[in-house]
Design an enzyme around this catalytic site. Structure first.
Site: not given
Length: 827
Positions: A432-434
């Site tokens: 997530n949201e890397n």
């Protein structure tokens, strides 16, 4: 308000009961006991394990701070995570208990089964370290058989501990850049034994994991089941007899297979066979089969069973989602493990309540953000019919070194293997949201891509039957099977009427699109007569994604998240618009609103409830916001009707000014009554925004107004009613704080403070912060992370509420707000 038929409630209760029985059925032949009572806790580190077990001499004071008695599950950030004046504690803490251990199996094994501990763990039997674990969300076991046997041979066992086994556990959630998830994440990395801990007895040979792959064609004609097992075999047994049974959803045994296994290493094939025309699992009819494997005989027989489901799903390229060959619009939400007063230490009863509320809202899909969650939740998803995206906790911060990556590999493997058999799961989330940097000096997109591909390949190797997905990392969107970009139309960027066009543009960029995370914050009990005012400040066409700094309440361009009023009124409009648009998009796979429930976060200290992400449709204590009923009006079929404004006691405006009254209902038509007078009948049309056409322009009388709706769906009639005051008096500058006691029952007093001007007129647009205090025998019920459970809170329409546990004595409650004189109330 009438929402649900009796038979639906009875059916749901039965489904929930069966779902909670799954965990027990999985360990039917083991002796498994939750260790919940008789624990002591110390919120700091020790000098060493000896300080936990050394004998106390008679008359001597404690040489370490006093331990406190607790029960498990327990989170040591239960209150400080939302304390408005503190950073939450991140560090080591200790738990200790004394266990009576008598294994009924000759030559059997003694295991400690941890369902989740945050975030690094050490386990000791007396002074012997028997196990360690890194990661706060996957399950793990420690075999303590040999350590217990050795300790029982010592004099200390009988003389100091009275025949009990001293167990000490160190849990540590200290900040560590080489761990996932990142401390930059928009949620707390809690500490403690915050899921259940179990004492398990097994025979010498037992099943460590059972893998059942159930598949069926899209028409439901031909099912296939393949079963493998992995054994816990420290004694190196070389063979065993095995019996496998398959039972259908009605309890009928449809297959029994006897076999002899001569190879017990690795993942052992048990059977592979066809099931003609199986009863399929779906979100409306979550039919579950039972796979049971028995090994050994007599006193050493071991059984394990799992619930499975035959279902077929497909993400059509550029098109919709299909379940069992038919289009299903995924109507989703998200869940964090977080609750008022306990943080992550959520009991089974709380989980049951939460998942029932989610299903009642009409949800058929959930993303478990952003980590592996309790098996109890997955069991409930199976039995309720809720499809699942479950995610490894690679969240924000960039990419660390080999220690970091090895933890991610291990946690991905554990998540997939531990939850492999759940038919509800269709997606394994890789991150997530890397694309969010800052944990490391280097932020290398190509290295992140390489590791994302490695994790994607690992997921498909462990489980080729399910899809992979990530959210918001555009430079990796081509790696995974399903991608969700960042679309926050009407909150972080853009206006909500841009949602459909933005979504259709993003859908064309990937083969398989699924929109998870949309919505916005709402401060419970805050309402507005003009909720969309902030939209006039925003320039359309600037995108609808979230960018760096958008979550801040200061700086940057105009955006609703900064310039809006955070009212329930605005979020209801935003949700209403999104839902009516989603019904008109035939190629949309689905969406998931972020999130179901408000949750705590260390990165939002200045929100109206400090340290809370307030985007939920229910508060942190399950109190429903108005938006919950908007979802019901679109997503459920059982007749319901809800007048907007149950927590809006006072409306305001000019005398005889027309005011809109909205009713959210799934009924065909509704008639509104104000003070006993009909305002006419309206027909429901979902394209008619707002409230699908169920809205009336009404002239209120000054003072008290009674509002009632009568809605019809076929022959079914449902009603709802509220009472609201209507204020025409204008208010000036805030001048004073005035306390009033609303009620007292069961030893809890509820008090309210109001912000008035110099003429004692209630300032209904006030959003000031107020801070409560107390002296005396009572205790504020604060640090709950709710609008009425925080000692510092932004007021809602000129008022704020707090509760006090009186403890049968006298107390003085205080309240202050910047620029105003403090005031007091004696209880």
């Amino acid at each position: 308000m009438i929402n649900y038929s009796l038979c639906f409630n009875l059916r749901l209760k039965l489904v929930l009961f069966l779902g909670l029985g799954l965990l027990a059925q999985q360990i039917s032949a083991q002796q498994k006991t939750r260790i919940t009572n008789d624990w002591e806790f110390l919120k700091q580190d020790l000098g060493g394990i000896w300080e936990s077990v050394r004998p106390a001499k008679a008359g001597d004071p404690e040489t370490v701070p006093l331990w406190q008695k607790v029960t498990l599950p327990h989170c040591f950030n239960a209150e400080d995570a939302v304390d408005p004046d503190l950073n939450y504690y991140q560090g080591p803490a200790w738990y200790r208990s004394r266990l009576t251990i008598e294994n009924p199996y000759q030559n059997g094994r003694i295991l400690l089964h941890f369902e989740g501990v945050g975030q690094k763990t050490e386990v000791y039997v007396y002074t012997t370290k028997v196990g360690t674990h890194v990661g706060g969300y996957d399950e793990w076991t420690v075999d303590i058989t040999d350590a217990v046997a050795a300790f029982k041979k010592t004099e200390v066992y009988s003389k100091q501990f009275g025949g009990k086994i001293p167990l000490s556990i160190r849990a540590d959630n200290s900040r560590d850049l080489e761990m996932i998830p990142s401390d930059l994440s928009d949620f707390n990395l809690y500490g403690g034994i915050y899921r259940y801990l179990n004492l398990v007895y097994t025979p010498a040979l037992s099943v460590d994991k059972l893998f059942a792959t159930a598949e069926v064609d899209a028409k439901g004609k031909l099912g296939k089941l393949k079963v493998k097992a992995r054994f816990h075999n420290p004694g190196k047994a070389t063979a065993t007899d095995a019996v496998l049974k398959l039972t259908d959803p009605k309890g009928k045994v449809v297959l029994t297979k006897n076999t002899s296994l001569s190879n017990l290493s690795g993942d052992v094939d048990i059977t592979d066979f066809e099931v003609k025309t199986p009863v399929v699992w779906s979100t409306d009819q979550p039919n579950l089969y039972t796979v049971e494997l028995s090994i050994g005989t007599g006193a050493d027989q071991y059984k394990i069973s799992h619930k499975i489901g035959f279902r077929n799903f497909e993400f059509v390229e550029g098109g919709p989602f299909l379940l069992n060959g038919k289009r299903l619009l995924l109507r989703g939400t998200h869940r964090h493990e977080d609750h008022a007063g306990v943080a992550a230490a959520i009991t089974e009863e709380m989980m049951r309540t939460e998942m029932k509320m989610i299903k009642d809202m009409g949800v058929n899909f959930i993303r478990l953000g952003h980590y592996q969650q309790s098996s109890i939740i997955l069991n409930l998803c199976d039995s309720l019919g809720i499809l699942v995206w479950e995610e490894e906790p690679w969240c924000r911060g960039g990419l660390g070194g080999e220690v970091y990556k090895e933890q991610a590999r291990r946690m991905m493997t554990n998540m997939i293997e531990q939850h492999y058999n759940h038919p509800s799961i269709i997606i394994w989330g890789l991150g997530n949201e890397n694309d969010w940097p800052n944990d490391f000096p280097e932020f290398d997109k190509e290295k992140i891509r390489a590791f994302m591909k490695e994790q994607n390949d690992l997921s498909h190797r462990l489980d080729p039957t399910r899809k992979t997905a990530i959210r918001r990392c555009d430079f990796c969107k081509d790696i995974v099977d399903v991608y969700s970009p960042s679309i926050w139309a009407g909150w972080y960027r853009g206006i909500y009427t841009e949602y459909k066009a933005t979504t259709e543009t993003e859908m064309k960029k990937v083969k398989h699109f699924l929109h998870v995370e949309w919505g916005g914050d709402s401060h419970a009990m805050r309402h507005s007569e003009n909720p969309d005012n902030a939209l006039s400040k925003i320039k359309p066409g600037d995108g609808a994604d979230e960018r760096a700094g958008d979550a801040s309440l200061y700086g940057g361009g105009a955006r609703v998240s900064k310039d809006g009023d955070w009212s329930e009124s605005y979020i209801v409009n935003l949700i209403d618009w999104h839902l009516k648009e989603q019904e008109t998009m035939p190629n949309l796979t689905g969406t998931a609103y972020w999130p179901f429930k408000d949750f705590s976060t260390p990165v939002r200290p200045e929100n109206p409830v400090p340290y809370m992400n307030q985007k939920g449709v229910v508060e942190r204590d399950f109190t429903k916001k108005e938006s919950y009923y908007v979802f019901q009006s679109y997503w459920i079929t059982t007749p319901m009707a809800h007048i907007y404004g149950h927590t809006w006691p006072v409306r305001w405006g000019e005398k005889d000014e027309k005011k809109m009254v909205k009713v959210f209902s799934n009924c065909d038509e509704a008639e509104l009554f104000v003070n006993g007078k009909s305002q006419g009948v309206k027909k429901r049309r979902s394209a008619d925004f707002p409230a699908a056409g169920l809205r009336w322009q009404v002239s209120f009388q000054e003072g008290t107004n009674h509002i009632k709706v009568v809605a019809k769906k076929g022959k079914t009639i449902v009603t709802d009613e509220i009472t609201q005051e209507y204020q025409t008096a204008k208010w000036g500058k805030r001048a004073k704080l005035v306390f009033e006691k609303l009620k007292e029952e069961d030893g809890v007093a509820t008090v309210q403070v109001k912000l008035l001007d110099s003429n004692d007129v209630l300032c209904l647009d006030a959003e000031d912060f107020v801070s409560f205090g107390l002296i005396g025998e009572g205790k504020l019920i604060d640090n709950q992370g709710t609008s009425s459970g925080s000692r510092k809170v932004g007021v809602y329409n000129g008022r704020a509420i707090i509760r006090i546990k009186t403890n049968g004595g006298k107390s003085m409650v205080s309240v202050k707000s910047e620029g105003l004189p403090s005031t007091f109330l004696e209880l």
